[in-house]
Design an enzyme around this catalytic site. Structure first.
Site, PDB file in Angstrom:
ATOM      1  N   LYS A   1      -5.206 -10.884  -6.591  1.00  0.00           N
ATOM      2  CA  LYS A   1      -5.576 -10.807  -6.566  1.00  0.00           C
ATOM      3  C   LYS A   1      -7.298 -10.039  -6.798  1.00  0.00           C
ATOM      4  O   LYS A   1      -6.774  -8.540  -7.450  1.00  0.00           O
ATOM      5  CB  LYS A   1      -5.830 -11.082  -4.778  1.00  0.00           C
ATOM      6  CG  LYS A   1      -5.801  -9.314  -4.248  1.00  0.00           C
ATOM      7  CD  LYS A   1      -5.919  -9.851  -2.135  1.00  0.00           C
ATOM      8  CE  LYS A   1      -5.091  -7.926  -2.686  1.00  0.00           C
ATOM      9  NZ  LYS A   1      -5.265  -7.558  -0.693  1.00  0.00           N
TER      10      LYS A   1
ATOM     11  N   LYS B   1       0.750  -1.338  -0.086  1.00  0.00           N
ATOM     12  CA  LYS B   1       0.413   0.228   0.155  1.00  0.00           C
ATOM     13  C   LYS B   1       0.825   0.741  -0.113  1.00  0.00           C
ATOM     14  O   LYS B   1       0.553   2.057  -0.354  1.00  0.00           O
ATOM     15  CB  LYS B   1      -1.324  -0.158   0.221  1.00  0.00           C
ATOM     16  CG  LYS B   1      -1.826  -1.483   1.010  1.00  0.00           C
ATOM     17  CD  LYS B   1      -3.264  -0.461   1.993  1.00  0.00           C
ATOM     18  CE  LYS B   1      -4.026  -1.016   2.265  1.00  0.00           C
ATOM     19  NZ  LYS B   1      -5.321  -1.260   3.186  1.00  0.00           N
TER      20      LYS B   1
ATOM     21  N   LYS C   1     -10.084  -3.470  -4.762  1.00  0.00           N
ATOM     22  CA  LYS C   1     -10.821  -2.121  -5.369  1.00  0.00           C
ATOM     23  C   LYS C   1      -9.676  -1.789  -5.964  1.00  0.00           C
ATOM     24  O   LYS C   1     -10.345  -0.481  -6.165  1.00  0.00           O
ATOM     25  CB  LYS C   1     -11.138  -1.762  -4.091  1.00  0.00           C
ATOM     26  CG  LYS C   1     -10.206  -1.658  -2.641  1.00  0.00           C
ATOM     27  CD  LYS C   1     -11.406  -0.757  -1.530  1.00  0.00           C
ATOM     28  CE  LYS C   1     -10.205  -1.212  -0.504  1.00  0.00           C
ATOM     29  NZ  LYS C   1     -11.264  -1.878   0.918  1.00  0.00           N
TER      30      LYS C   1
HETATM   31  P1  AMP Z   1     -10.991  -5.217   2.999  1.00  0.00           P
HETATM   32  O1  AMP Z   1     -11.712  -4.444   1.880  1.00  0.00           O
HETATM   33  O2  AMP Z   1      -9.115  -5.142   2.649  1.00  0.00           O
HETATM   34  O3  AMP Z   1     -10.940  -5.328   4.352  1.00  0.00           O
HETATM   35  O4  AMP Z   1     -10.757  -6.816   3.076  1.00  0.00           O
HETATM   36  C1  AMP Z   1     -12.547  -7.538   3.474  1.00  0.00           C
HETATM   37  C2  AMP Z   1     -12.019  -9.171   4.118  1.00  0.00           C
HETATM   38  O5  AMP Z   1     -12.010  -9.729   2.486  1.00  0.00           O
HETATM   39  C3  AMP Z   1     -10.638  -9.914   4.747  1.00  0.00           C
HETATM   40  O6  AMP Z   1     -11.269 -10.480   5.053  1.00  0.00           O
HETATM   41  C4  AMP Z   1      -9.637  -9.931   3.258  1.00  0.00           C
HETATM   42  O7  AMP Z   1      -8.782 -10.745   3.076  1.00  0.00           O
HETATM   43  C5  AMP Z   1     -11.191 -10.508   2.262  1.00  0.00           C
HETATM   44  N1  AMP Z   1     -10.694  -9.765   0.801  1.00  0.00           N
HETATM   45  C6  AMP Z   1     -10.285  -9.262   0.114  1.00  0.00           C
HETATM   46  N2  AMP Z   1      -9.773  -9.202  -1.122  1.00  0.00           N
HETATM   47  C7  AMP Z   1     -10.116 -10.289  -1.287  1.00  0.00           C
HETATM   48  C8  AMP Z   1     -10.133 -11.419  -2.472  1.00  0.00           C
HETATM   49  N3  AMP Z   1      -9.509 -11.306  -3.859  1.00  0.00           N
HETATM   50  N4  AMP Z   1     -10.177 -12.455  -2.386  1.00  0.00           N
HETATM   51  C9  AMP Z   1     -10.552 -13.299  -0.914  1.00  0.00           C
HETATM   52  N5  AMP Z   1     -10.457 -12.506   0.137  1.00  0.00           N
HETATM   53  C10 AMP Z   1     -10.473 -11.027  -0.598  1.00  0.00           C
END
Ligand code: AMP
Ligand code: TRP
Length: 337
Positions: free
Chosen positions: A199, A116, A202
């Site tokens: 992966k 990041k 966003k």
């Molecule tokens: P965040 O949007 O970063 O707060 O992520 C929220 C949850 O989604 C976390 O548990 C991440 O590990 C999971 N996550 C985010 N992107 C992915 C992805 N591409 N595949 C699987 N899990 C994801």
């Protein structure tokens, strides 16, 4: 309200108006399942969101959006404790104590920070972004969580949580439960539909590979239909040789409950077009009611806010008790009233 069920805790950032498919399949779906068998705490982590610049009005709206989407996905405040991180000040308070236990080098090894920070230009990254994982440690330890349902990208943060819990316990006496990651192998990492080597995220370079759950269903169908596959034509799960097709199979299998071998059989002799058309339909059927339910919660912000206030009250009762123990162990002089 004592419970002898094992405890789970997780959080999601309100950093965009919509959850993406990776968030749902990697994490939120497990949250919904675990609230049946566990004493579950789920939160919208707005303090984590501000580690990168946020527009204040948008942050507020996105915090409600995140809560509404969790409810729409099936997180049920009757079965779990759903709250907003900043409503429970103990997170920042325990976060400070954890900051004071973490080595600078140790924090510097967090790969998500490095990624990041590199994106923003390392010099401009905030100290808040640097200590982001340590606030997450506090989030988890405050609730004495046994398990933390997340995607693969969070594994290192859970390891840090275990290390710091052990260090605190070793130095000051048994205080914190060591949590384990709860990461389902199949959906630990959902990939970008245009670039199955990375992966789904966003911050994808092109929105075409990112399925936002609140997008128009038509847009979602189009993205699925233009997913990158390979030049072979066989529909077979092989994460290494056929990452695009394998990703589509994972998504399809998880959303429908079908097994991957079953899907391979169903599409034997058929082309990628057939698979994508059917998966597009599955996606549309999933997102259409999800969008409607989210909108219903958004249309009634008073109910939403009061539900979050109740959640915060429940969360705080647990968090305050743990924080008091931690303060006592560290030797902070209690204020006498
Ligand atoms: P965040 O949007 O970063 O707060 O992520 C929220 C949850 O989604 C976390 O548990 C991440 O590990 C999971 N996550 C985010 N992107 C992915 C992805 N591409 N595949 C699987 N899990 C994801
Ligand atoms: N860091 C997590 C993410 O980016 C969000 C998060 C914050 C979290 N606090 C948490 C996840 C506590 C699990 C437990 O996805």
């Amino acid at each position: 309200m004592a419970s002898n069920k094992p405890r789970v805790l997780s959080g999601i950032q309100p950093t965009s108006g919509s959850f993406h498919l990776g968030n749902y399949l990697g994490a939120v779906r497990q949250w919904v399942a675990l609230q049946e068998s566990h004493d579950a705490f789920y939160m919208v982590v707005d303090l984590h969101a501000i580690t990168v610049p946020q527009d204040p009005a948008e942050l507020k709206a996105n915090t409600r959006f995140a809560a509404a989407q969790l409810l729409a996905a099936g997180v049920d405040p009757e079965r779990c404790t759903l709250f907003v991180q900043s409503h429970v000040p103990e997170h920042a308070q325990l976060g400070w104590i954890m900051n004071c236990l973490t080595g600078f080098g140790e924090a510097s090894r967090m790969t998500q920070f490095k990624d990041k920070a590199a994106k923003q230009g390392a010099e401009r990254a905030t100290v808040g972004l640097f200590t982001y994982p340590i606030l997450q440690v506090a989030d988890i330890l405050l609730y004495q969580a046994d398990q933390v349902p997340v995607g693969e990208d969070q594994r290192q943060h859970i390891e840090l949580t275990r290390d710091l819990a052990e260090r605190f316990n070793g130095r000051f006496g048994q205080t914190f439960t060591l949590p384990a990651p709860y990461i389902l192998k199949e959906t630990a990492k959902i990939y970008d539909l245009q670039d199955p080597a990375i992966k789904m995220s966003k911050s994808a370079s092109t929105p075409k590979g990112l399925i936002n759950l609140l997008d128009e269903p038509k847009t979602t169908a189009k993205k699925v239909k233009s997913a990158v596959t390979d030049t072979d034509t066989v529909i077979r799960y092989d994460a290494e040789k056929k990452p695009g097709v394998s990703n589509l199979l994972t998504i399809y299998a998880t959303l429908t409950g079908a097994g991957i071998p079953e899907l391979e059989q169903k599409y034997e002799g058929k082309g990628y077009g057939a698979l994508k058309t059917d998966l597009a339909e599955v996606m549309v059927e999933f997102v259409t009611p999800f969008r409607e339910r989210t909108q219903q919660y958004m249309d009634d912000p008073e109910t939403l806010d009061s539900l979050l206030a109740k959640g915060a009250e429940k969360a705080r009762a647990v968090a305050a008790e743990t924080l008091a123990q931690a303060y006592e162990k560290v030797g902070l002089l209690p204020a006498k009233h």
